[in-house]
Design a protein around this motif. Structure first.
Motif, mmCIF file in Angstrom:
data_model
loop_
_atom_site.group_PDB
_atom_site.id
_atom_site.type_symbol
_atom_site.label_atom_id
_atom_site.label_comp_id
_atom_site.label_asym_id
_atom_site.label_seq_id
_atom_site.Cartn_x
_atom_site.Cartn_y
_atom_site.Cartn_z
ATOM 1 N N ALA A 241 -7.578 8.955 -18.483
ATOM 2 C CA ALA A 241 -6.476 8.123 -19.180
ATOM 3 C C ALA A 241 -7.090 7.024 -19.988
ATOM 4 O O ALA A 241 -6.228 6.813 -20.990
ATOM 5 C CB ALA A 241 -5.556 7.510 -18.095
ATOM 6 N N GLY A 242 -8.244 6.735 -20.003
ATOM 7 C CA GLY A 242 -9.091 5.894 -21.040
ATOM 8 C C GLY A 242 -8.966 4.394 -20.662
ATOM 9 O O GLY A 242 -9.283 3.826 -21.580
ATOM 10 N N SER A 243 -8.406 4.147 -19.651
ATOM 11 C CA SER A 243 -8.386 2.813 -19.161
ATOM 12 C C SER A 243 -8.716 2.577 -17.662
ATOM 13 O O SER A 243 -8.005 3.565 -16.899
ATOM 14 C CB SER A 243 -7.127 2.174 -19.579
ATOM 15 N N PHE A 244 -9.135 1.536 -17.273
ATOM 16 C CA PHE A 244 -9.435 1.287 -15.862
ATOM 17 C C PHE A 244 -8.589 -0.004 -15.378
ATOM 18 O O PHE A 244 -8.692 -0.390 -14.088
ATOM 19 C CB PHE A 244 -10.743 0.906 -15.489
ATOM 20 N N ILE A 245 -7.682 -0.468 -16.277
ATOM 21 C CA ILE A 245 -6.931 -1.514 -15.902
ATOM 22 C C ILE A 245 -5.874 -1.156 -14.959
ATOM 23 O O ILE A 245 -5.131 -0.269 -15.143
ATOM 24 C CB ILE A 245 -6.433 -2.258 -17.301
ATOM 25 N N ASP A 246 -5.658 -1.808 -13.774
ATOM 26 C CA ASP A 246 -4.808 -1.228 -12.824
ATOM 27 C C ASP A 246 -4.602 -2.431 -11.683
ATOM 28 O O ASP A 246 -5.035 -2.105 -10.569
ATOM 29 C CB ASP A 246 -5.426 -0.148 -12.157
ATOM 30 N N LYS A 251 -3.075 -3.776 -5.669
ATOM 31 C CA LYS A 251 -2.343 -4.441 -4.424
ATOM 32 C C LYS A 251 -1.818 -3.203 -3.539
ATOM 33 O O LYS A 251 -1.983 -3.214 -2.215
ATOM 34 C CB LYS A 251 -1.060 -4.953 -5.156
ATOM 35 N N LYS A 252 -1.626 -2.032 -4.117
ATOM 36 C CA LYS A 252 -1.120 -0.790 -3.123
ATOM 37 C C LYS A 252 -2.234 -0.300 -2.568
ATOM 38 O O LYS A 252 -2.097 0.003 -1.303
ATOM 39 C CB LYS A 252 -0.656 0.200 -3.989
ATOM 40 N N ALA A 253 -3.447 -0.350 -3.037
ATOM 41 C CA ALA A 253 -4.605 0.101 -2.241
ATOM 42 C C ALA A 253 -5.149 -0.836 -1.070
ATOM 43 O O ALA A 253 -5.307 -0.330 0.147
ATOM 44 C CB ALA A 253 -5.965 0.175 -3.236
ATOM 45 N N ILE A 254 -4.956 -2.201 -1.308
ATOM 46 C CA ILE A 254 -5.147 -2.984 -0.141
ATOM 47 C C ILE A 254 -4.220 -2.949 0.859
ATOM 48 O O ILE A 254 -4.555 -3.048 2.045
ATOM 49 C CB ILE A 254 -5.120 -4.334 -0.724
ATOM 50 N N GLU A 255 -2.924 -2.691 0.459
ATOM 51 C CA GLU A 255 -1.824 -2.429 1.464
ATOM 52 C C GLU A 255 -1.991 -1.420 2.330
ATOM 53 O O GLU A 255 -1.723 -1.400 3.587
ATOM 54 C CB GLU A 255 -0.336 -2.653 0.726
ATOM 55 N N ARG A 256 -2.383 -0.261 1.677
ATOM 56 C CA ARG A 256 -2.559 0.893 2.259
ATOM 57 C C ARG A 256 -3.718 0.770 3.435
ATOM 58 O O ARG A 256 -3.401 1.281 4.689
ATOM 59 C CB ARG A 256 -2.760 2.106 1.396
ATOM 60 N N HIS A 257 -4.901 0.222 2.941
ATOM 61 C CA HIS A 257 -6.004 0.055 3.838
ATOM 62 C C HIS A 257 -5.559 -0.975 5.044
ATOM 63 O O HIS A 257 -5.910 -0.690 6.216
ATOM 64 C CB HIS A 257 -7.285 -0.490 3.223
ATOM 65 N N GLU A 258 -4.916 -2.054 4.834
ATOM 66 C CA GLU A 258 -4.525 -2.788 5.952
ATOM 67 C C GLU A 258 -3.758 -2.026 6.787
ATOM 68 O O GLU A 258 -3.565 -2.216 8.093
ATOM 69 C CB GLU A 258 -3.967 -3.978 5.244
ATOM 70 N N ARG A 259 -2.698 -1.503 6.449
ATOM 71 C CA ARG A 259 -1.710 -0.475 7.317
ATOM 72 C C ARG A 259 -2.564 0.205 8.107
ATOM 73 O O ARG A 259 -2.413 0.508 9.207
ATOM 74 C CB ARG A 259 -0.814 0.144 6.283
ATOM 75 N N MET A 260 -3.620 1.252 7.428
ATOM 76 C CA MET A 260 -4.349 1.983 8.389
ATOM 77 C C MET A 260 -5.038 1.280 9.227
ATOM 78 O O MET A 260 -5.197 1.605 10.469
ATOM 79 C CB MET A 260 -5.176 2.669 7.166
ATOM 80 N N PHE A 261 -5.519 0.255 9.114
ATOM 81 C CA PHE A 261 -6.347 -0.758 10.065
ATOM 82 C C PHE A 261 -5.288 -1.078 11.159
ATOM 83 O O PHE A 261 -5.736 -0.958 12.345
ATOM 84 C CB PHE A 261 -6.828 -1.890 9.484
ATOM 85 N N TYR A 262 -4.366 -1.624 10.904
ATOM 86 C CA TYR A 262 -3.216 -2.142 12.102
ATOM 87 C C TYR A 262 -2.903 -0.929 12.899
ATOM 88 O O TYR A 262 -2.739 -0.997 14.116
ATOM 89 C CB TYR A 262 -2.078 -3.079 11.517
ATOM 90 N N GLU A 263 -2.648 0.306 12.043
ATOM 91 C CA GLU A 263 -2.081 1.627 12.870
ATOM 92 C C GLU A 263 -3.527 1.999 13.907
ATOM 93 O O GLU A 263 -3.019 2.173 15.051
ATOM 94 C CB GLU A 263 -2.028 2.662 12.090
ATOM 95 N N THR A 264 -4.602 1.715 13.515
ATOM 96 C CA THR A 264 -5.468 2.209 14.324
ATOM 97 C C THR A 264 -5.789 1.158 15.264
ATOM 98 O O THR A 264 -6.066 1.690 16.694
ATOM 99 C CB THR A 264 -7.119 2.252 13.460
ATOM 100 N N LEU A 265 -5.517 -0.141 15.232
ATOM 101 C CA LEU A 265 -5.677 -1.278 16.113
ATOM 102 C C LEU A 265 -4.659 -1.090 17.326
ATOM 103 O O LEU A 265 -5.073 -0.931 18.359
ATOM 104 C CB LEU A 265 -5.472 -2.444 15.385
ATOM 105 N N GLU A 266 -3.494 -0.678 16.926
ATOM 106 C CA GLU A 266 -2.394 -0.514 17.826
ATOM 107 C C GLU A 266 -2.420 0.685 18.643
ATOM 108 O O GLU A 266 -2.480 0.491 19.957
ATOM 109 C CB GLU A 266 -1.010 -0.346 17.121
ATOM 110 N N LYS A 267 -3.229 1.794 18.365
ATOM 111 C CA LYS A 267 -3.435 2.979 18.753
ATOM 112 C C LYS A 267 -4.544 2.587 20.074
ATOM 113 O O LYS A 267 -4.514 2.868 21.099
ATOM 114 C CB LYS A 267 -3.800 3.938 17.963
ATOM 115 N N GLU A 268 -5.689 2.145 19.531
ATOM 116 C CA GLU A 268 -6.582 1.755 20.390
ATOM 117 C C GLU A 268 -6.275 0.874 21.372
ATOM 118 O O GLU A 268 -6.869 0.858 22.709
ATOM 119 C CB GLU A 268 -7.878 1.119 19.580
#
Ligand SMILES: [Zn+2]
Length: 276
Positions: A241-246, A251-268
């Motif tokens: 695409a010619g640009s790394f500005i994003d 924000k979305k990537a951090i939210e997704r990783h945080e959600r995955m962490f809490y899901e794993t924590l709940e499961k454990e």
């Protein structure tokens, strides 16, 4: 049974594909300002060039050195001019070539206080992958603390401890000028879970570390963000695409990783309750 076998073989295929991308060469390229990509297809390594030599972030697998060296040369830089080597997490897929590159360049290695012991014992003390040795031990010349600055030739990186994925995993932020425009760039350690979060005797405060790291990462708002794995920030698509500005993607990537962490924590936690 058949379904289980099919799922197993599918996940093995996926793992093998991941590893192939770790080893495949990838064209080196400029990200913005003085920041260049010199890693393999998925194992991201970054060269920050300055008039007083370079900073290298991450080094890939044990046999990645020729690829990284080749990429640096193709961009017109010299491996021998690397003065400082950093990493984002002391795991073999990002640090196994570090000792060799340190040797070839004579650069100083800086690492976080929490990841330094693992680097110096070749990964034996790593709570996720030890006690088997994982890579050639690296001597750490400077131990980094939260808020420290790594400076070379006008480039300044701010050290932001973001532990969880490893005990000392870390992010770095810097400001660059690209085509006359000031941009905030974040080398962000994406916190994925690779070891138990509950009852982890080797890393008792792991869940608290993750929680605090996500809180910190949510406060940041980089114009450009890159990670230890190219796939984590969609490198190939952004390059095309010619640009790394994003900023939104961050924000979305951090939210997704945080959600995955809490899901794993709940499961454990619920598994532990059931077993009690
Ligand atoms: Zn890792």
């Amino acid at each position: 049974m058949l379904r289980a076998l099919l799922l197993l073989s599918l996940s093995l295929v996926a793992a093998a594909q991941d590893n192939a991308a770790w080893k495949r060469p990838f064209p080196p390229h400029k990200i913005a300002g003085n920041i260049y990509y010199v890693g393999t297809e998925d194992l991201a390594c970054y060269l920050l060039s300055t008039p007083q030599g370079h900073i290298l972030i991450n080094t890939g697998l044990a046999d990645s050195t020729p690829l990284i060296h080749g990429s640096i040369s193709k961009l017109g830089f010299k491996l021998q001019d690397i003065k400082i080597i950093l990493n984002m997490q002391a795991h073999f897929d990002h640090v196994a070539a570090m000792q060799e590159i340190q040797n070839l360049s004579g650069a100083k290695v800086y690492a976080t206080g929490a990841d330094a012991p693992s680097l110096e014992d070749g990964g034996k003390s790593d709570p996720a992958f030890g006690p088997k040795p994982q890579f050639a031990p690296v001597k750490v010349d400077r131990r980094l603390k939260d808020g420290d600055t790594v400076a070379l030739g006008g480039t300044e990186l701010k050290v932001i401890l973001t532990p969880g994925h490893s005990r000392g995993s870390v992010s770095y932020s810097t400001t660059i000028v690209d085509n006359g425009r000031k941009l905030n760039v974040l080398f962000v350690n994406m916190n994925t879970v690779v070891m138990p979060l509950v009852g982890n005797a080797k890393y008792p405060r792991i869940a608290e570390d993750f929680t605090r790291s996500f809180e910190k990462q949510r406060q940041l708002s980089p114009d450009i963000w890159v990670a230890a794995h190219a796939s984590q920030y969609d490198m190939a698509r952004k390059l095309k695409a010619g640009s790394f500005i994003d900023p939104e993607g961050y924000k979305k990537a951090i939210e997704r990783h945080e959600r995955m962490f809490y899901e794993t924590l709940e499961k454990e936690r619920s598994q532990k309750l059931r077993s009690e």
